[in-house]
Each structure stands twice: as C-alpha cells, then as structure tokens.
Design an enzyme around this catalytic site. Structure first.
Site, mmCIF file in Angstrom:
data_model
loop_
_atom_site.group_PDB
_atom_site.id
_atom_site.type_symbol
_atom_site.label_atom_id
_atom_site.label_comp_id
_atom_site.label_asym_id
_atom_site.label_seq_id
_atom_site.Cartn_x
_atom_site.Cartn_y
_atom_site.Cartn_z
ATOM 1 N N SER A 1 0.940 -1.092 -0.141
ATOM 2 C CA SER A 1 0.442 -0.025 0.227
ATOM 3 C C SER A 1 1.323 1.119 -0.400
ATOM 4 O O SER A 1 1.634 1.394 -0.760
ATOM 5 C CB SER A 1 -0.857 -0.681 1.539
ATOM 6 O OG SER A 1 -1.848 0.734 0.969
ATOM 7 N N ASP B 1 -5.504 -3.431 -2.876
ATOM 8 C CA ASP B 1 -4.824 -3.399 -1.706
ATOM 9 C C ASP B 1 -3.414 -4.839 -1.300
ATOM 10 O O ASP B 1 -4.355 -5.983 -0.260
ATOM 11 C CB ASP B 1 -4.851 -2.977 -0.295
ATOM 12 C CG ASP B 1 -4.126 -2.510 0.265
ATOM 13 O OD1 ASP B 1 -3.589 -2.730 0.919
ATOM 14 O OD2 ASP B 1 -4.010 -0.856 0.826
#
Length: 372
Positions: A104, A218
C-alpha cells in the site's frame, strides 16, 4: 489546476547502475505488467550495493562486509509518510537497503525512494494542505470504488516516467491481492506505476487495477508488513515498519458488554419518522458517506468506517504474519494522533518515523555486525 502539485525539483542524474542482482526471485510467479518504456530512470541515486559500478562512486562504509539489508514497509494511508522519516534516518546513518518490499503506502514510499525521487516526494508531501488534498481525489460514484486514483497515478508517472520495476537499482516488490482468489501477488516486474497503484487500491475506496490479466487490490489484505517477501528476495536482515502499532496495539477482548435497549428503540423510532424521502436526500447521503451525523460521538461517514474496518483487519493479519515470520528489527512510529486521512500532517508523520528509527539505530547496527 494540477500543476501546482508537481514535484518541481528534479534529482541529479547518476551513471547507470548496471544490471540488478539475479538473486531474490519470489517463489511464486508474479504477474506480467505492462512494460515501461526506455528511460534514464535506472540511473537513480540509490545504487544496489553489489553492482560493479558501486565501487567507483562515493564509498559507503564497509558496504560489502555488511549483510544485505531489507525493508518491509507496511500500509497505513496518511501515516505512511512516516516511511520517509525512516529512510532519511537510515541514510544519515550510512545504512543502505538493498531490498525493499512494500504494501500500500509502503510500496509507494519505498518505490519512490528506490526510483531516486524521495527528495521531490518529501517536498511535495510537506506542501499538502486539507484543501489541495481533495483536488487529488477523482470521485467515481457507481464504479467499483469511490475514488478512481487516476490523478494520483498521473502525478507519479509525470515524475518517474515509464520505468519498469526490474529496472530499479534495488530489488523491489509491491504487494497486492488478487480479487476473487485472494492470492498474494508480488509485483516484481512490469510497469512500476501500475504496480504501486495496485498495491494501494483499498477495497471500496480505490477501484481495482488490472495488471497482467489479474484484477488486483490492496496488498494489506494478505500481507500488511511484507517481511516474508523481503526475505525471499534475498535480504539476510529485515527491518519492518508497522504504522498501526500504536493505534491498534492494545486491541484485546471485552468479554461482557451490552447497550441500553431504550436508547436503541428511540433511535429506531426517529429514523422511522424521518421517512424514506429524507433518508434518500442528497444532503443526507453526502453526510452518510463523508461527514457522518455531525456529532462527535459515532462514525464519521461511510468511507471512514470502511477504512477503519480495513485497518483493524490489517492489524490482526499483521500480528499473525509477524508472529510466524518476525523481522530482525521492528519499528513502530508513534502515529496514534495522525488519522488515516491526515495527509496534510506529513511533517508530523515524517518526524515520527525518523524518531523511531533513530531510537533503534544502535540495535540495527549491532544486528548487522552480528550477521556480518
């Protein structure tokens, strides 16, 4: 409109860094991404310590005698600016990572550092305000996420060009999750910017990204702090950075808890009185998604609830993964007072990351000597 956010100071070009090390391929086959066009970006300032050209440049203290150092940079939205402080403190101490695995925001900051653009990125981050942060968000109602993410991607690509992950002068992986199967994907080749975009595509917030025929989101869903990836790519010593340790570190089990029935009944009655027209009004929907009910007690909008829930899940997964594969050094910057959307507080986050790293420098150096 968007030019005001351009990272305006280009970093000086260095001679080519040569071929990247052959070791450190992940055990699973990463997906093919769109290949980057030829650029001079491979000449970033951060050189892999085992390239032939490294010996002809400014000497680094006992670089060849040290174990290969890896960084595992965790996710945490705006708290991720703390990674900048971590990298700055390591640089000042003469410690040069050779492997970076990021999830991320960790993939974004780690990748920008690997590409030699950390100076420009830090200057841009420190310039952010509440107002201009909103102009970076391209809302896309009706799609697979609230935010398309194209403006952020264009901003990064304008600085780094069409570089490919395999052209970076250090071993790098952005961690993502495949939609549908839940596979953990290590993006180690292909388009660099698309790899970053896939790694920070929070479910429900950013739209998923298609890379090499796979829809990705993610990476914190499967590996919030990718210590295992850093080790698999050749790091003998791994420093992990957990951005949420102070926020969720005291999570426990409350064995007996209940609410007041009368209050719940009154609240339900008030909702009934409001009627369906009021419930579907644009103003009500705006408050529900972004501003909450306007009180200090309770959730502050759907997007905040979604990210808070995601981060609680991420924290529990991180604890489990770190217990099974602990890092050699764990850094936990004090970021409890910085919210997930507080991108305008980059200065505070950077300082917290630098402080946490400086506190651990003695342990880091001792561990490197022991492993060397």
């Amino acid at each position: 409109m968007f030019q005001s956010f351009h990272w305006s100071q280009p970093s000086p070009q260095a001679p080519p860094a040569g071929e990247r090390p052959s070791e450190g391929t992940p055990p699973q086959s990463p997906p093919q991404a769109h290949g980057g066009s030829d650029t001079d970006f491979g000449t970033a300032n951060h050189d892999a310590p085992d390239t032939p050209e490294a010996a002809t440049r400014a000497p680094r203290p006992a670089a060849r005698e040290r174990p290969r150092l890896g960084l595992a940079l965790g996710g945490g939205a705006a708290r991720g600016f703390a990674h900048v402080g971590v990298l700055r403190a390591l640089e000042r101490a003469g410690i040069q990572p050779g492997v970076v695995a990021g999830t991320s925001i960790g993939a974004v900051v780690g990748g920008i550092w690997a590409a030699g653009k950390l100076d420009e990125f830090e200057q841009w981050a420190r310039s952010l305000t509440k107002r201009n942060v909103l102009t970076l968000l391209d809302f896309t109602f009706g799609g697979a996420g609230l935010i398309g993410g194209r403006r952020l991607v264009d901003l990064i690509r304008r600085e780094v060009g069409g570089i490919a992950v395999e052209d970076l002068p250090v071993v790098f992986a952005a961690i993502a999750t495949e939609l549908g199967t839940g596979h953990e994907i290590w993006l180690t080749r292909g388009d660099f910017v698309e790899a970053l975009r896939a790694s920070f595509a929070l479910p429900g917030i950013f739209t998923p990204v298609k890379v090499g025929g796979r829809w990705l989101m993610d990476g914190a869903l499967v590996n919030p702090i990718p210590v295992s990836a850093a080790r698999a790519m050749g790091a003998r010593m791994v420093i992990a950075v957990n951005l949420n340790a102070e926020v969720f570190g005291r999570g426990t089990v409350i064995q007996d808890h209940g609410g007041v029935v009368v209050e719940a009944a009154d609240a339900a009655l008030e909702e009934k009185k409001a009627g369906f027209t009021a419930m579907l009004s644009p103003e009500r929907l705006r408050r529900q998604f972004f501003a909450g009910r306007g009180t200090t007690d309770g959730p502050r909008g759907l997007s905040t609830v979604m990210i808070d829930a995601f981060n609680i899940t991420q924290d529990r997964i991180a604890r489990s993964r770190l217990a099974g594969d602990p890092p050699d050094i764990a850094l936990s910057p004090k970021l409890g007072r910085i919210g997930l959307f507080d991108f305008h507080r980059a200065e505070d986050a950077i300082a917290a990351g630098m402080e946490a790293t400086e506190r651990a420098l003695e342990d880091i150096q001792s561990s490197m000597v022991a492993l060397g």
